[in-house]
Enzyme design. Structure first.
Site, PDB file in Angstrom:
ATOM      1  N   ASP A  32       0.848  -1.192   0.000  1.00  0.00           N
ATOM      2  CA  ASP A  32       0.000   0.000   0.000  1.00  0.00           C
ATOM      3  C   ASP A  32       0.881   1.238   0.000  1.00  0.00           C
ATOM      4  O   ASP A  32       2.024   1.206   0.483  1.00  0.00           O
ATOM      5  CB  ASP A  32      -0.927   0.012   1.215  1.00  0.00           C
ATOM      6  CG  ASP A  32      -1.946   1.144   1.133  1.00  0.00           C
ATOM      7  OD1 ASP A  32      -2.776   1.127   0.207  1.00  0.00           O
ATOM      8  OD2 ASP A  32      -1.910   2.050   1.986  1.00  0.00           O
ATOM      9  N   GLU A  66       0.776   5.786   0.402  1.00  0.00           N
ATOM     10  CA  GLU A  66       0.100   7.060   0.621  1.00  0.00           C
ATOM     11  C   GLU A  66       0.801   8.101  -0.244  1.00  0.00           C
ATOM     12  O   GLU A  66       2.001   7.976  -0.521  1.00  0.00           O
ATOM     13  CB  GLU A  66       0.124   7.473   2.099  1.00  0.00           C
ATOM     14  CG  GLU A  66      -0.527   6.469   3.037  1.00  0.00           C
ATOM     15  CD  GLU A  66      -2.007   6.244   2.781  1.00  0.00           C
ATOM     16  OE1 GLU A  66      -2.644   7.124   2.174  1.00  0.00           O
ATOM     17  OE2 GLU A  66      -2.512   5.174   3.161  1.00  0.00           O
ATOM     18  N   HIS A 112      -4.546  10.857   5.324  1.00  0.00           N
ATOM     19  CA  HIS A 112      -3.457  10.147   6.013  1.00  0.00           C
ATOM     20  C   HIS A 112      -2.797  10.928   7.142  1.00  0.00           C
ATOM     21  O   HIS A 112      -2.084  10.342   7.968  1.00  0.00           O
ATOM     22  CB  HIS A 112      -2.387   9.683   5.014  1.00  0.00           C
ATOM     23  CG  HIS A 112      -1.903  10.745   4.077  1.00  0.00           C
ATOM     24  ND1 HIS A 112      -1.304  11.923   4.486  1.00  0.00           N
ATOM     25  CD2 HIS A 112      -1.936  10.800   2.714  1.00  0.00           C
ATOM     26  CE1 HIS A 112      -0.967  12.647   3.429  1.00  0.00           C
ATOM     27  NE2 HIS A 112      -1.361  11.991   2.345  1.00  0.00           N
ATOM     28  N   HIS A 144      -5.560   6.683   7.286  1.00  0.00           N
ATOM     29  CA  HIS A 144      -4.886   5.741   6.402  1.00  0.00           C
ATOM     30  C   HIS A 144      -3.392   5.734   6.730  1.00  0.00           C
ATOM     31  O   HIS A 144      -2.789   6.773   6.973  1.00  0.00           O
ATOM     32  CB  HIS A 144      -5.072   6.150   4.938  1.00  0.00           C
ATOM     33  CG  HIS A 144      -6.454   5.934   4.432  1.00  0.00           C
ATOM     34  ND1 HIS A 144      -6.725   5.616   3.116  1.00  0.00           N
ATOM     35  CD2 HIS A 144      -7.653   5.994   5.050  1.00  0.00           C
ATOM     36  CE1 HIS A 144      -8.035   5.496   2.957  1.00  0.00           C
ATOM     37  NE2 HIS A 144      -8.615   5.728   4.116  1.00  0.00           N
ATOM     38  N   ASP A 200      -2.458  -0.421   6.636  1.00  0.00           N
ATOM     39  CA  ASP A 200      -3.415  -0.825   5.604  1.00  0.00           C
ATOM     40  C   ASP A 200      -2.962  -2.092   4.895  1.00  0.00           C
ATOM     41  O   ASP A 200      -3.786  -2.936   4.521  1.00  0.00           O
ATOM     42  CB  ASP A 200      -3.623   0.305   4.591  1.00  0.00           C
ATOM     43  CG  ASP A 200      -4.476   1.435   5.155  1.00  0.00           C
ATOM     44  OD1 ASP A 200      -4.887   1.338   6.324  1.00  0.00           O
ATOM     45  OD2 ASP A 200      -4.720   2.418   4.427  1.00  0.00           O
TER      46      ASP A 200
END
Length: 235
Positions: free
Chosen positions: A7, A9, A57, A150, A155
């Site tokens: 994942d 960001e 985030h 997030h 995640d």
């Protein structure tokens, strides 16, 4: 089979417009079983973070200012990923950002043929239903209480649990189920053959078991992995 649940960001939603990666998290699975190995890095994007992205985030420009740039973490990331199959939710988004970063560092792009998109899997299993990560956690009873914002590594850890459910859940049993072995057939018509069960044999070393139990302890009380360890071992 080795898989990397990944994942990211980012500063925004469009790598073509100059948005950059600011965090990457990876969790290693082998035969759909977490090994405890992870990769995590914050990245200085050398640009501003959009207001909308920050609300998702919570990673500010001030926080990221002293973090390494992507070029500094590209090789360690690729070494960790190696030839593993990538498991990503809404994979097109993350792959577009990763390949934009790799184009800047001179690395070859990641091939979508090596990627499993869990959003696609979820839409096939649950057409018409919400299939974001929070909705899938609710559907499968996965603890996401720590997910107030997030975060790439968190995640990825949650997605690893969701992924197991999407490919069969506890029926996939992580290779630990008792497997039936047919008994030799005896002469005579209509005999009922009752299969014997092979006792499971753990191939984990003690250090590997301790590492795995420590990883499970970070996932919360409702983590699906807790169902595959004995009550005495549960953290």
């Amino acid at each position: 089979m080795r898989e990397i649940v990944l994942d990211t960001e980012t500063t925004g939603t469009d790598p073509a417009a100059g948005d950059r990666i600011i965090e990457i998290g990876c969790v290693e699975l082998v035969k759909q079983f977490p090994t405890g190995r992870t990769f995590h890095a914050y990245v200085n994007p050398q640009r501003s973070v959009s207001h909308g992205a920050f609300n998702v985030h919570g990673l500010s420009e001030a926080f990221l200012a002293d973090k390494p740039i992507f070029a500094a973490i590209a090789d360690p990331l690729l070494e960790f990923v190696a030839d593993g199959r990538l498991v990503i939710h809404n994979a097109g988004f993350d792959i577009a950002f990763l390949n934009a970063e790799f184009s800047r560092t001179g690395h070859p792009p990641l091939d979508m043929m090596r990627v499993v998109d869990t959003l696609t899997l979820a839409r096939r299993r649950h057409p018409g239903a919400p299939n974001n990560l929070d909705a899938l956690c609710t559907r499968y009873g996965i603890d996401n209480s720590r997910r107030t914002k997030h975060g790439a590594l968190l995640d990825a850890e949650i997605l690893s649990e969701v992924y197991i459910e999407l490919i069969g859940g506890k029926q996939a049993d992580l290779g630990l189920s008792l497997r039936p072995i047919p008994a030799p057939a005896q002469p005579g018509a209509g005999d009922i053959i009752v299969p014997r069960l092979r006792e499971p044999v753990s191939r984990l070393t003690d250090p590997e078991r301790e590492t795995h139990l420590a990883f499970i302890a970070t996932l919360g009380e409702n983590a699906v992995w807790r169902d595959y360890i004995s009550p005495a071992e549960r953290p």
